[in-house]
Write an enzyme that holds these catalytic residues in place. Structure first.
Site, mmCIF file in Angstrom:
data_model
loop_
_atom_site.group_PDB
_atom_site.id
_atom_site.type_symbol
_atom_site.label_atom_id
_atom_site.label_comp_id
_atom_site.label_asym_id
_atom_site.label_seq_id
_atom_site.Cartn_x
_atom_site.Cartn_y
_atom_site.Cartn_z
ATOM 1 N N GLU A 149 -15.995 4.405 22.903
ATOM 2 C CA GLU A 149 -15.568 3.269 22.087
ATOM 3 C C GLU A 149 -15.487 2.048 22.990
ATOM 4 O OE1 GLU A 149 -14.801 2.318 18.817
ATOM 5 O OE2 GLU A 149 -14.454 0.438 19.905
ATOM 6 N N CYS A 201 -2.784 3.545 -1.123
ATOM 7 C CA CYS A 201 -3.752 2.480 -1.406
ATOM 8 C C CYS A 201 -4.070 2.402 -2.901
ATOM 9 C CB CYS A 201 -5.028 2.712 -0.610
ATOM 10 S SG CYS A 201 -5.861 4.264 -1.035
ATOM 11 N N TYR A 216 4.326 6.771 -22.906
ATOM 12 C CA TYR A 216 3.676 7.646 -23.897
ATOM 13 C C TYR A 216 4.674 7.905 -25.030
ATOM 14 C CZ TYR A 216 0.156 7.908 -20.334
ATOM 15 O OH TYR A 216 -0.803 7.551 -19.428
HETATM 16 S S1 SF4 Z 1 -3.769 9.719 -2.842
HETATM 17 FE FE1 SF4 Z 1 -5.383 8.938 -1.560
HETATM 18 S S2 SF4 Z 1 -6.369 7.387 -2.814
HETATM 19 FE FE2 SF4 Z 1 -4.379 7.778 -3.725
HETATM 20 S S3 SF4 Z 1 -2.986 6.330 -2.790
HETATM 21 FE FE3 SF4 Z 1 -2.911 8.129 -1.512
HETATM 22 S S4 SF4 Z 1 -4.417 7.751 0.074
HETATM 23 FE FE4 SF4 Z 1 -4.854 6.304 -1.557
#
Ligand code: SF4
Ligand SMILES: Cc1cc2nc3c(=O)[nH]c(=O)nc-3n(C[C@H](O)[C@H](O)[C@H](O)COP(=O)(O)O)c2cc1C
Length: 548
Positions: free
Chosen positions: A388, A328, A167
């Site tokens: 399960e 993730c 930025y």
């Molecule tokens: S905050 Fe939630 S969505 Fe983001 S990386 Fe971590 S687990 Fe994944």
């Protein structure tokens, strides 16, 4: 080494512990930059969860050229003070402090929202960006000063200048962006001049602490090194703290995915900056917090506080199971489409169970869907039995091939394992069941890849990214580059490297694909969690009289 629970000071402000909520754009503010009840509740929950200090999302100071996201906080008019005061009051009521992070988005301002775009130098990637002249520089500095004044009068405890992630302030600091030959470019002393002038202007306006966030390094081949970042941190004057992150063009550069080591920014620190130091970057577990606090004053935690707002309290007391961020970069990074969410935390949208019932419920299936349904029932007071047919919990998570991904998702299964025990849920593994119960089997099952010598895949579904790696060991696998558009920048870059190493060929176009599945709301663990909770909520609602 300081303990996470130890109070500390930033300037004159006492912070109750060493855990700082890292600034994260939420897209929850109003289109005019004001905060609102939804936005306040989201931050308030993190204050309740024990954070010592909350640093707000990047907040624009100039609404003509400085806006970086659609529903970003903005501070530019003193009529906003009552609304921001409500935010600071609510955070203070839980014993936390709150700093505002001020930004001008520079070349990364959104074209459709801003009147014009400015940066220290023109850039190749956007011809509409114009080089700043002396009056632009003056205007921006006075916008910072005004925002700082509003912040102090609204009860904020401090101000962070966003000098990271490409930025405007960073664009001046970075040799990659800054090609000027006047007093703001050309030499190191000239490149830090703008940041220093912003800091000095803000300082002269307010009596609360002022800090700067910088990229310790630019995560690009031709970006600057940690030595250069350390030099910035050491050279900036008149400042109460330095907050180190990393990245270059976009914030995702700083949110490393499960492909990179934990505490990766900390590991690139070179000696001491001689200033109060906050360090961010993939700090998602107790060991990461302890590691960072072995050399830094405060630790900034971003995504782990999205996954579990009570992360700080659980770290400090050692009590309670932390719902782990698995890095993730899915839910939290999907900001082009909506407000911030977290793939492992369905409670962003679902209320926690409030009513307590009596009775017993049977759940069939111990994948993520069944596990979340069971936890919801247990938290509602019901005794739960899960059947399960496999000999372990976790369903499809157990078949993740990619080692880095599997390692991080495994933490989620460990969390479920411990929580199930805590709630006394009776898990019957290796048992088939066909009686009455809540059947929690996946709602969507994507087809497997065909067993052919050559496989052509065009799919944004995460499962196929994983299968491509698995199949590449024995088949020739082609993956369309379009398939990767569902991944955020940090994960896309790392995955493409790993896929190439595994033998996957990434192609731009092909005449024919064996798999062509595009699913914007793909069935991932988040969808599975929501679906499990929804199944249990409907069941409880339908059988309420029985459980009272
Ligand atoms: S905050 Fe939630 S969505 Fe983001 S990386 Fe971590 S687990 Fe994944
Ligand atoms: C959803 C999201 C929004 C972010 N927005 C900002 C921001 O507004 N300002 C900023 O300096 N960094 C921002 N970041 C970077 C985080 O502050 C943090 O440095 C990064 O995610 C690494 O920390 P973590 O591994 O604890 O998440 C954002 C990160 C995420 C995940």
């Amino acid at each position: 080494m300081v303990l996470a629970s130890e109070p500390g000071y930033i300037g004159t402000v006492r912070i109750r512990n060493r855990l700082v909520m890292s600034p994260m754009i939420s897209n929850m503010a109003d289109p005019d930059g004001n905060t609102n009840e939804n936005h306040i509740s989201y931050l308030e929950e993190r204050a309740k969860g024990g954070a010592g200090l909350i640093i707000t999302e990047y907040t624009y100071v100039d609404r003509r050229s400085g806006i970086g996201s659609r529903n970003q906080m903005g501070m530019y008019d003193e009529r906003q003070i009552p609304k921001f005061s409500r935010l600071t009051e609510r955070i203070h009521a839980h014993g936390a402090k709150i700093f505002v992070q001020l930004v001008h988005a520079g070349a990364k301002a959104i074209g459709a929202i801003n009147e014009y775009k400015i940066a220290p130098s023109k850039t190749n990637f956007d011809p509409s960006v114009r080089e700043m002249d002396a009056s632009d520089i003056e205007d921006v500095i006075s916008a910072y000063r005004k925002a700082a004044n509003i912040a102090e009068r609204s009860g904020f405890d401090g101000i962070e200048i966003h000098g990271a992630h490409g930025y405007l302030v960073d664009e001046f600091l970075s040799p990659w962006w800054n090609k000027r030959t006047d007093r703001y470019g050309g030499s190191f002393e000239n490149r830090i001049r703008f940041a220093q002038e912003v800091i000095d202007a803000v300082r002269s306006e307010v009596d609360i602490p002022v800090g700067i966030r910088i990229s310790l390094y630019e995560d690009e081949e031709d970006g600057y090194s940690p030595d250069y970042g350390m030099k910035i941190a050491e050279s900036i004057r008149n400042i109460d703290y330095v907050h180190v992150s990393a990245g270059n063009n976009e914030p995702p550069g700083s949110s490393a995915s499960f492909y990179s080591p934990h505490a990766h920014i900390f590991q690139k620190l070179r000696g001491s900056t001689g200033k109060t130091l906050i360090v961010a970057g993939s700090i998602t577990a107790r060991e990461d917090v302890d590691l960072v606090l072995s050399a830094a004053d405060f630790v900034a935690v971003g995504r782990a506080m999205l996954a579990d707002p009570y992360f700080p309290m659980k770290i400090i007391t050692g009590k309670g199971e932390i719902r782990p961020c698995i890095r993730c970069n899915q839910g939290c990074r999907n900001l082009a489409y909506g407000e911030v969410r977290c793939t492992v935390n369905p409670y962003f949208v679902v209320p926690e169970p409030r009513k307590i019932y009596k009775g017993e419920v049977v759940v069939v299936g111990a994948g993520v869907k069944g596990l979340e349904a069971s936890l919801y029932a247990a938290k509602s007071g019901l005794k739960v039995v899960i059947y399960e047919k496999e000999d372990r919990i976790g369903g499809q998570i157990n078949s993740i091939f990619d080692a880095s991904k599997a390692r991080e998702f495994r933490q989620l299964l460990d969390y479920y394992g411990r929580t199930i025990k805590k709630y006394g849920i009776d898990v019957r593994l290796g048992e088939r069941y066909s009686g009455d119960g809540i059947y929690c089997l996946p709602d969507t099952v994507y087809p497997d890849l065909p067993d052919k010598d050559e496989i052509w895949i065009d799919s944004n579904v995460y499962m196929y990214h994983d299968l491509a790696l698995r199949y590449a060991a024995e088949h020739k696998v082609y993956l369309s580059s379009y398939s990767l558009t569902s991944l955020d920048r940090a994960r896309r870059k790392a995955y493409a490297n790993i896929a190439r190493k595994a033998g996957v060929t990434i192609v731009d176009t092909a005449d024919h694909y064996d798999v062509s599945i595009h699913d914007r709301n793909q069935y991932d663990i988040y969808q599975a969690m929501l679906s499990g909770i929804e199944a249990m909520r409907s069941h409880i609602a339908a059988s309420e009289n029985e459980y009272l």
